[in-house]
Design an enzyme around this catalytic site. Structure first.
Site, short mmCIF file in Angstrom:
data_model
loop_
_atom_site.label_atom_id
_atom_site.label_comp_id
_atom_site.label_asym_id
_atom_site.label_seq_id
_atom_site.Cartn_x
_atom_site.Cartn_y
_atom_site.Cartn_z
N ARG A 165 62.07 41.03 4.97
CA ARG A 165 61.36 39.81 4.57
C ARG A 165 60.12 40.18 3.74
NH1 ARG A 165 58.60 35.95 3.68
NH2 ARG A 165 58.10 34.13 4.97
N ASP A 167 69.12 28.87 4.36
CA ASP A 167 68.38 27.82 5.06
C ASP A 167 68.96 26.47 4.68
OD1 ASP A 167 65.75 27.61 6.79
OD2 ASP A 167 65.83 25.86 5.50
N TYR A 202 63.07 16.08 6.28
CA TYR A 202 62.20 16.97 5.50
C TYR A 202 61.98 16.43 4.09
CZ TYR A 202 62.92 20.26 9.30
OH TYR A 202 62.95 20.84 10.54
O1 CP3 Z 1 70.70 31.33 12.28
C1 CP3 Z 1 70.52 32.25 11.44
O2 CP3 Z 1 70.20 33.41 11.78
C2 CP3 Z 1 70.82 31.96 9.98
C3 CP3 Z 1 69.74 31.54 9.16
C4 CP3 Z 1 69.09 30.17 9.34
C5 CP3 Z 1 67.72 29.96 9.02
N1 CP3 Z 1 67.46 28.62 9.12
C6 CP3 Z 1 66.77 31.00 8.62
C7 CP3 Z 1 65.32 30.75 8.71
C8 CP3 Z 1 69.62 28.93 9.70
C9 CP3 Z 1 71.02 28.60 10.19
C10 CP3 Z 1 68.58 27.96 9.54
C11 CP3 Z 1 68.79 26.51 9.77
C12 CP3 Z 1 67.62 25.62 9.75
N2 CP3 Z 1 66.53 25.66 8.91
C13 CP3 Z 1 67.49 24.48 10.57
C14 CP3 Z 1 68.52 23.98 11.56
C15 CP3 Z 1 68.55 24.76 12.83
C16 CP3 Z 1 67.38 24.55 13.74
O3 CP3 Z 1 66.70 25.55 14.01
O4 CP3 Z 1 67.16 23.42 14.20
C17 CP3 Z 1 66.26 23.86 10.25
C18 CP3 Z 1 65.71 22.61 10.88
C19 CP3 Z 1 65.67 24.61 9.18
C20 CP3 Z 1 64.41 24.31 8.46
C21 CP3 Z 1 63.40 25.39 8.59
N3 CP3 Z 1 63.53 26.67 8.09
C22 CP3 Z 1 62.15 25.30 9.23
C23 CP3 Z 1 61.60 24.06 9.93
C24 CP3 Z 1 61.54 26.55 9.12
C25 CP3 Z 1 60.15 26.94 9.56
C26 CP3 Z 1 60.08 27.14 11.03
C27 CP3 Z 1 59.97 28.60 11.36
O5 CP3 Z 1 60.60 29.01 12.36
O6 CP3 Z 1 59.23 29.29 10.67
C28 CP3 Z 1 62.45 27.40 8.43
C29 CP3 Z 1 62.23 28.83 8.09
C30 CP3 Z 1 63.30 29.80 8.47
N4 CP3 Z 1 64.63 29.62 8.29
C31 CP3 Z 1 63.07 31.09 9.03
C32 CP3 Z 1 64.33 31.69 9.17
C33 CP3 Z 1 64.65 33.09 9.66
C34 CP3 Z 1 61.71 31.71 9.32
C35 CP3 Z 1 61.03 32.01 8.01
C36 CP3 Z 1 60.34 33.35 7.90
O7 CP3 Z 1 60.99 34.41 7.87
O8 CP3 Z 1 59.12 33.32 7.76
#
Ligand code: CP3
Length: 336
Positions: free
Chosen positions: A31, A68, A144
């Site tokens: 990352r 994502d 969102y």
């Molecule tokens: O599951 C996996 O390993 C595959 C990758 C994946 C991500 N997001 C990577 C991610 C998947 C399947 C998602 C889906 C996702 N993204 C959802 C639905 C699932 C759930 O958790 O309810 C939602 C609502 C999102 C939107 C989203 N993406 C948010 C609200 C955030 C910020 C919250 C946070 O935890 O930071 C993200 C960022 C995100 N998506 C990260 C990852 C690994 C963290 C970002 C980082 O590395 O800084």
């Protein structure tokens, strides 16, 4: 794949939501190399690397594409960024003019790098490990797109629904079409299973779930199956409680992913037999070895006799402990 088709195997297969993520040091290193979160999503090489990391470390039975749900609004032309410590930040859509600026044409081309990642991941995965593609369901994406960020009660999207229903449903139609096209693109590129995340389904009032949750997901599944009739679908309408029975009866998903508030016995009353995925509370991955050990026995009893894919009720948090993930995997490997 056999469990999805209704078999009960020697041991249940296991993968975890957010299995690639910040609880892993190797993820944090990649990352940092990528720069921004979206750069990581759009680099086929780096997205492949982080998809494969948890497979190498833990030997999960399935990989999930690293991406994502918010790349769909991005590909529709909405401004989307991820800010450190804040999460996603989007330019909110609140008017007809802003809606009209969304562009479905060429959405597959703008996500070409995702298709490339899928091909690279498949080349790096063993032939016996399926790859799961995914989208966010229209309602969750719209919370969102309308709210501009994570909103605790999905208030802005609900407000638009109640004040300007015509605008809300016009937007739903566009987002639904985008969802179907992106899933088709992922299937064409080579994913073996698709998952539809409706993480905020539970915040839709019961009386409106049919129109806003069940029907759009059902149409998306029917749409992708016109070209890919065999593609297995995992649905995750999170937080809908007892109305999950109606969902099970009406929406032709092969696997129902359960959040930690669901009891699998609800589906004994369904009009069909369906595989279940879930549903341990991810908080058990933060606690003591003894607390997890007890919960794993309860999970085994809860899903005994069912076609079950072991997973969590929601994604692993960044504080999830690697030792607890190892303990969970060891338990299920020896559970037969
Ligand atoms: O599951 C996996 O390993 C595959 C990758 C994946 C991500 N997001 C990577 C991610 C998947 C399947 C998602 C889906 C996702 N993204 C959802 C639905 C699932 C759930 O958790 O309810 C939602 C609502 C999102 C939107 C989203 N993406 C948010 C609200 C955030 C910020 C919250 C946070 O935890 O930071 C993200 C960022 C995100 N998506 C990260 C990852 C690994 C963290 C970002 C980082 O590395 O800084």
């Amino acid at each position: 794949m056999r469990t999805i088709r209704g078999a009960q195997c020697d041991r249940p297969p296991i993968w975890l939501m957010r299995q690639a993520g910040r609880y892993l040091p190797e993820y944090r290193a990649t990352r940092a190399e990528a720069g921004s979160f979206l750069d990581l999503c759009f680099s086929p090489k780096l997205a492949t690397e982080v998809t494969l990391q948890p497979i190498r470390r833990f030997g999960f039975d399935a990989a999930i594409l690293f991406s994502d749900i918010l790349i769909i609004p991005w590909a529709l032309g909405q401004d989307v960024r991820f800010e450190q410590g804040v999460g996603p930040v989007l330019e909110p859509i609140a008017s007809e003019a802003e809606l009209a600026a969304l562009d479905l044409n060429g959405i597959e081309d703008r996500l070409e790098s995702v298709g490339e990642a899928i091909e690279l991941i498949n080349a790096g995965l063993g032939a016996d490990i399926p790859l799961i593609g995914f989208i966010g369901a229209p309602w969750t994406l719209m919370t969102y797109m309308i709210g501009g960020r994570s909103t605790p009660d999905q208030g802005p999207a609900k407000k638009l629904l109640l004040e300007q229903p015509d605008l809300f449903f016009a937007m739903l139609e566009i987002v639904e079409e985008a969802c179907a096209r992106v899933l088709r693109m992922q299937i064409k590129a080579g994913v073996d299973v698709v998952k539809i995340f409706d993480s905020w389904a539970g915040s839709v009032p019961m009386s409106l779930r049919q129109k806003i949750v069940f029907d759009p997901i059902k149409r998306i599944i029917e749409n992708v199956r016109t070209d890919a009739p065999q593609i297995p679908v995992i649905a995750f309408p999170r937080g809908i409680g007892a109305s999950y029975l109606k969902f099970a009866n009406e929406v032709p998903a092969d696997v129902l992913a359960l959040d930690q508030g669901m009891d699998p016995s609800l589906f004994d009353h369904a009009n069909r037999k369906v595989a279940l995925q879930g549903n341990m509370d991810p908080m058990f991955l933060l606690g003591s070895e003894a607390a997890l050990a007890d919960e794993l026995v309860r999970q085994r009893d809860l899903f005994a006799g069912r076609s079950h894919i072991v997973n969590l009720g929601h994604g692993i948090t960044p504080e999830g402990k690697i030792e607890r993930v190892e303990q969970m995997i060891a338990f299920w490997r020896n559970a037969a």
